[in-house]
Motif scaffolding. Structure first.
Motif, PDB file in Angstrom:
ATOM      1  N   LEU B 111       6.927   4.075  -4.027  1.00 10.82           N
ATOM      2  CA  LEU B 111       5.966   4.853  -4.013  1.00 10.82           C
ATOM      3  C   LEU B 111       4.646   4.140  -3.127  1.00 10.82           C
ATOM      4  O   LEU B 111       4.235   4.463  -2.298  1.00 10.82           O
ATOM      5  N   THR B 113       4.811   1.205  -2.155  1.00 11.92           N
ATOM      6  CA  THR B 113       5.058   0.458  -0.611  1.00 11.92           C
ATOM      7  C   THR B 113       4.804   1.499   0.553  1.00 11.92           C
ATOM      8  O   THR B 113       4.555   0.976   1.602  1.00 11.92           O
ATOM      9  N   MET B 115       2.008   2.953   0.860  1.00 15.49           N
ATOM     10  CA  MET B 115       0.376   2.690   1.093  1.00 15.49           C
ATOM     11  C   MET B 115       0.098   1.627   2.131  1.00 15.49           C
ATOM     12  O   MET B 115      -0.862   1.775   2.554  1.00 15.49           O
ATOM     13  N   PRO B 151      11.165   4.113   1.818  1.00 19.19           N
ATOM     14  CA  PRO B 151      10.377   5.008   0.545  1.00 19.19           C
ATOM     15  C   PRO B 151      10.641   6.092   0.611  1.00 19.19           C
ATOM     16  O   PRO B 151      10.925   7.036  -0.376  1.00 19.19           O
ATOM     17  N   TRP B 155      12.523   8.771  -1.931  1.00 16.00           N
ATOM     18  CA  TRP B 155      11.840  10.219  -2.601  1.00 16.00           C
ATOM     19  C   TRP B 155      12.303  11.314  -2.206  1.00 16.00           C
ATOM     20  O   TRP B 155      12.636  12.169  -3.344  1.00 16.00           O
ATOM     21  N   LEU B 268       7.675  17.055   4.216  1.00 13.79           N
ATOM     22  CA  LEU B 268       6.531  16.815   4.465  1.00 13.79           C
ATOM     23  C   LEU B 268       5.736  16.254   3.202  1.00 13.79           C
ATOM     24  O   LEU B 268       4.847  15.462   3.485  1.00 13.79           O
ATOM     25  N   THR B 269       5.904  16.808   2.157  1.00 15.25           N
ATOM     26  CA  THR B 269       5.031  16.401   1.046  1.00 15.25           C
ATOM     27  C   THR B 269       5.564  15.534   0.147  1.00 15.25           C
ATOM     28  O   THR B 269       5.033  15.242  -0.893  1.00 15.25           O
ATOM     29  N   VAL B 270       7.039  15.297   0.161  1.00  8.96           N
ATOM     30  CA  VAL B 270       7.551  14.304  -0.600  1.00  8.96           C
ATOM     31  C   VAL B 270       6.936  13.231  -0.910  1.00  8.96           C
ATOM     32  O   VAL B 270       6.341  12.424   0.101  1.00  8.96           O
ATOM     33  N   GLY B 271       6.919  12.662  -2.203  1.00 12.65           N
ATOM     34  CA  GLY B 271       6.230  11.372  -2.416  1.00 12.65           C
ATOM     35  C   GLY B 271       4.695  11.745  -2.294  1.00 12.65           C
ATOM     36  O   GLY B 271       4.047  10.897  -3.252  1.00 12.65           O
ATOM     37  N   ALA B 272       4.154  12.667  -1.927  1.00 19.20           N
ATOM     38  CA  ALA B 272       2.860  13.267  -1.842  1.00 19.20           C
ATOM     39  C   ALA B 272       1.960  12.032  -1.653  1.00 19.20           C
ATOM     40  O   ALA B 272       0.575  12.171  -1.806  1.00 19.20           O
ATOM     41  N   VAL B 273       2.201  11.190  -0.795  1.00 19.13           N
ATOM     42  CA  VAL B 273       1.228  10.085  -0.520  1.00 19.13           C
ATOM     43  C   VAL B 273       1.061  10.022   1.241  1.00 19.13           C
ATOM     44  O   VAL B 273       0.032   9.935   1.760  1.00 19.13           O
ATOM     45  N   LYS B 274       2.340  10.070   1.684  1.00 18.12           N
ATOM     46  CA  LYS B 274       2.217   9.591   3.282  1.00 18.12           C
ATOM     47  C   LYS B 274       3.375  10.311   3.598  1.00 18.12           C
ATOM     48  O   LYS B 274       4.536  10.038   3.060  1.00 18.12           O
ATOM     49  N   GLY B 275       3.471  10.783   4.821  1.00 17.53           N
ATOM     50  CA  GLY B 275       4.690  11.500   5.542  1.00 17.53           C
ATOM     51  C   GLY B 275       5.528  10.488   6.327  1.00 17.53           C
ATOM     52  O   GLY B 275       5.552  11.039   7.384  1.00 17.53           O
TER      53      GLY B 275
END
Lengths: 313, 279
Positions: B111, B113, B115, B151, B155, B268-275
């Motif tokens: 997750l 990575t 960022m 990543p 996820w 779009l929301t998987v990982g909830a950090v970035k798409g």
């Protein structure tokens, strides 16, 4: 479903599967099996993310100028002291902040408003969802090119035509510093509001009906229901959208690059673009690396704050 | 009764405006790609005109043909997708299913990575590729695309693996099947749908990527998102051709987006950090 999953993922709960009653002998074999399955991914991620990151931090302590390689050498923290005294760094950082804050607020506000509008629509919701998918799947570079060429060009761009028709006259949308910044903000908002819309609509649809029934029986008005019920229940989804959109806006690149290239001057140059320009246009890799590290630190700080807000309930 | 009608009309107008605002730039590109140069530059803008496919003929068969670039985009996206899936599926299965110490940290690492700002990765990557002579090559571009596709795919696949009931694997284990056999015969058929969705998203993200492509591509490997700049220069813009190229670049992802319609929110929301890599 999705939202619930993401919550679990964030807390790490996704990685503790329920007990299956394996005996200890199995554990060792299972461990070896897991390592074999995970190894390729970790090698690949290490090579494409972690190693470059360490290399980046290392290069940021060097003077590394592809245009003047004879000057190269270790300089320690010099790039960073230079960075702190660089007015263009602070300028691009503030443009980044303006860009991020305005686009995120606009996306969430518009996306939520639209989701609420469409929520109870009996017919046509399908069309709405279909249209919403289009901007989200398009390449930001192509989106930027289309806006720059066919929407914003003075005299025959559609936006300019509307502006003239409305009596505001023809504007130099991408040549004026203020209007250029507004334009790139609008383009980003145009492309990504459907994202917020879709996520919030999915979240709205999963809210339990009985609470609303109870509220209606208690004669709560529509505004009261919105502020007292909908908004608090949507809070996790909204915070998640804010986090995701902030991360992306901070490192937005393609659309700004194609629409304005950071100009006029540095009016639309966000920190990300400055690091790119320094490294690949001016070929100062060392200083560019320091800028990229600064961007990383800013990203980590902001996400830490957002995650703390997420935790606090 | 009257206020109800008014509200319905208001709703229709507002939603209609938004549908137009979202669909228009895309529709307008399609229309412009079917115009001749004079009609594109017409003021006021022309909605009705005699359509021509001249622009498409130019960008496909002309001297500045976009076909090699569409091919580049395809090879990059397909190569990224195949490599990503080969690595991501086993890893996701392990993260979702195997009870081993440290798997929580492994998941967190994957997750985290995501960022990293791409501009930070590309500077060292550029320096390395220049040294080993991999600039402007498929392998150079595909490798760095793993930094965002892997990543994301891991996820997304984790979320699909978690939907499978545990009992199925246990039954297979009781019957004496090895874990690998179980994975191949029992689990993978169950996540076919998830694999298909992940493939679509990984391909889409790779097709749309820009920053890495702009730095690493050259004359040999030049995806369509970069090649469209050929039609815009300081001296002149080839308006109709530019519109046609934009439409051709949009076409594959729009088709994939429509196919993946039902799964798009999850993707779009998987990982909830970035798409993914599209920024």
């Amino acid at each position: 479903m999705t939202l619930a999953y993401s919550d679990a993922a964030q807390s790490g709960a996704a990685f503790s599967p329920p007990a299956t009653g394996h005996v200890d002998v199995m554990a060792k074999r299972e461990r070896r099996f897991a390592v074999a399955l995970l190894a390729p991914a970790f090698v690949a991620l290490g090579a494409t993310t972690t190693f470059p990151l360490l290399y980046l931090i290392w290069t940021s302590t060097f003077r590394m100028d592809l245009a003047m390689p004879f000057m190269d050498g270790f300089v320690g923290f010099e790039n960073y002291t230079q960075l702190l005294a660089d007015p263009r760094f602070w300028q691009t950082l503030s443009v980044s902040m303006i860009y991020t804050v305005t686009t995120v607020i606009a996306q969430v506000a518009l996306g939520l408003a639209l989701a609420l509008l469409v929520m109870n629509m009996k017919r046509g919701q399908g069309l709405f969802r279909f249209i919403a998918i289009l901007p989200v799947v398009l390449s930001p570079a192509v989106v930027g090119m289309v806006w720059r060429s066919f929407m914003l060009t003075p005299e025959f761009g559609v936006i300019d035509y509307l502006s003239i028709s409305a009596g505001l006259g023809s504007q130099n949308w991408l040549g004026d510093p203020f209007l250029a910044l507004v334009s790139v903000i609008v383009i980003h908002t145009w492309q990504w509001t459907p994202f917020a819309f879709m996520v919030l609509l999915a979240s709205l649809a999963s809210l339990p009906d009985d609470i609303y029934e109870a509220a209606r029986i208690d004669r709560a008005g529509p505004w009261q229901r919105f502020w007292r019920i909908t908004l608090p229940l949507l809070r996790p989804a909204i915070v998640m959208v804010v986090i995701m959109r902030t991360m992306v806006a901070l490192t937005a690149f393609a659309a700004i690059f194609t629409v304005t290239g950071g100009g006029p001057g540095t009016a639309t140059e966000i920190l990300n673009l400055y690091a790119y320009r320094k490294s690949f246009t001016e070929l100062s890799m060392g200083y560019g690396s320091a800028l990229a590290v600064a961007l990383l630190i800013v990203t980590i700080l902001i996400s830490a704050v957002l995650f703390l807000i997420r935790r606090a309930k | 009764m009257k206020t109800k009608h008014l509200r319905a009309i208001g709703l229709l107008v507002v939603t209609g405006l938004f549908v137009i605002a979202w669909a228009f730039p895309i529709l307008w590109s399609v229309l412009n790609s079917l115009k001749n140069e004079r009609d594109v530059l017409a003021y006021p803008p022309k909605f009705f005109f005699e359509p021509t496919f001249a622009a498409y003929r130019d960008v496909i068969f002309g001297p500045q043909s976009i076909l090699p670039n569409l091919w580049s985009s395809f090879v990059i996206s397909a190569g990224t997708t195949v490599l990503t899936m080969l690595i991501a599926i086993p890893a996701a299965y392990a993260l979702a299913r195997l009870r081993v110490p440290g798997s929580r940290w492994a998941g967190f690492y994957v997750l985290a990575t995501q960022m990293l700002p791409p501009v930070g990765i590309i500077i060292p990557y550029f320096l390395i590729l220049r040294n080993i002579g991999w600039m402007d090559t498929y392998q150079g571009i595909i490798l760095i695309y793993l930094s965002f596709s892997l990543p994301f795919a891991i996820w997304l696949m984790v979320s699909y693996f978690e939907d499978i009931p545990f009992e199925m694997e246990e039954a297979a284990a009781v019957d004496g099947a090895s874990r690998l056999t179980t994975l191949r015969r029992i689990i993978l058929p169950q996540v076919q749908g998830g694999i298909a969705v992940t493939v679509v998203f990984v391909f889409l993200n790779a097709w749309n990527e820009f920053l890495f492509a702009v730095v690493l591509s050259g004359n040999t490997v030049r995806p369509v998102t970069i090649a469209m700049f050929n039609f815009v220069s300081v001296e002149q813009t080839l308006w109709t051709q530019l519109a046609a190229v934009s439409v051709l670049a949009m076409l594959p992802v729009v088709i994939l987006g429509i196919i993946a319609q039902k799964h798009i929110v999850k993707g779009l929301t998987v990982g909830a950090v970035k798409g993914g890599g599209r920024r």
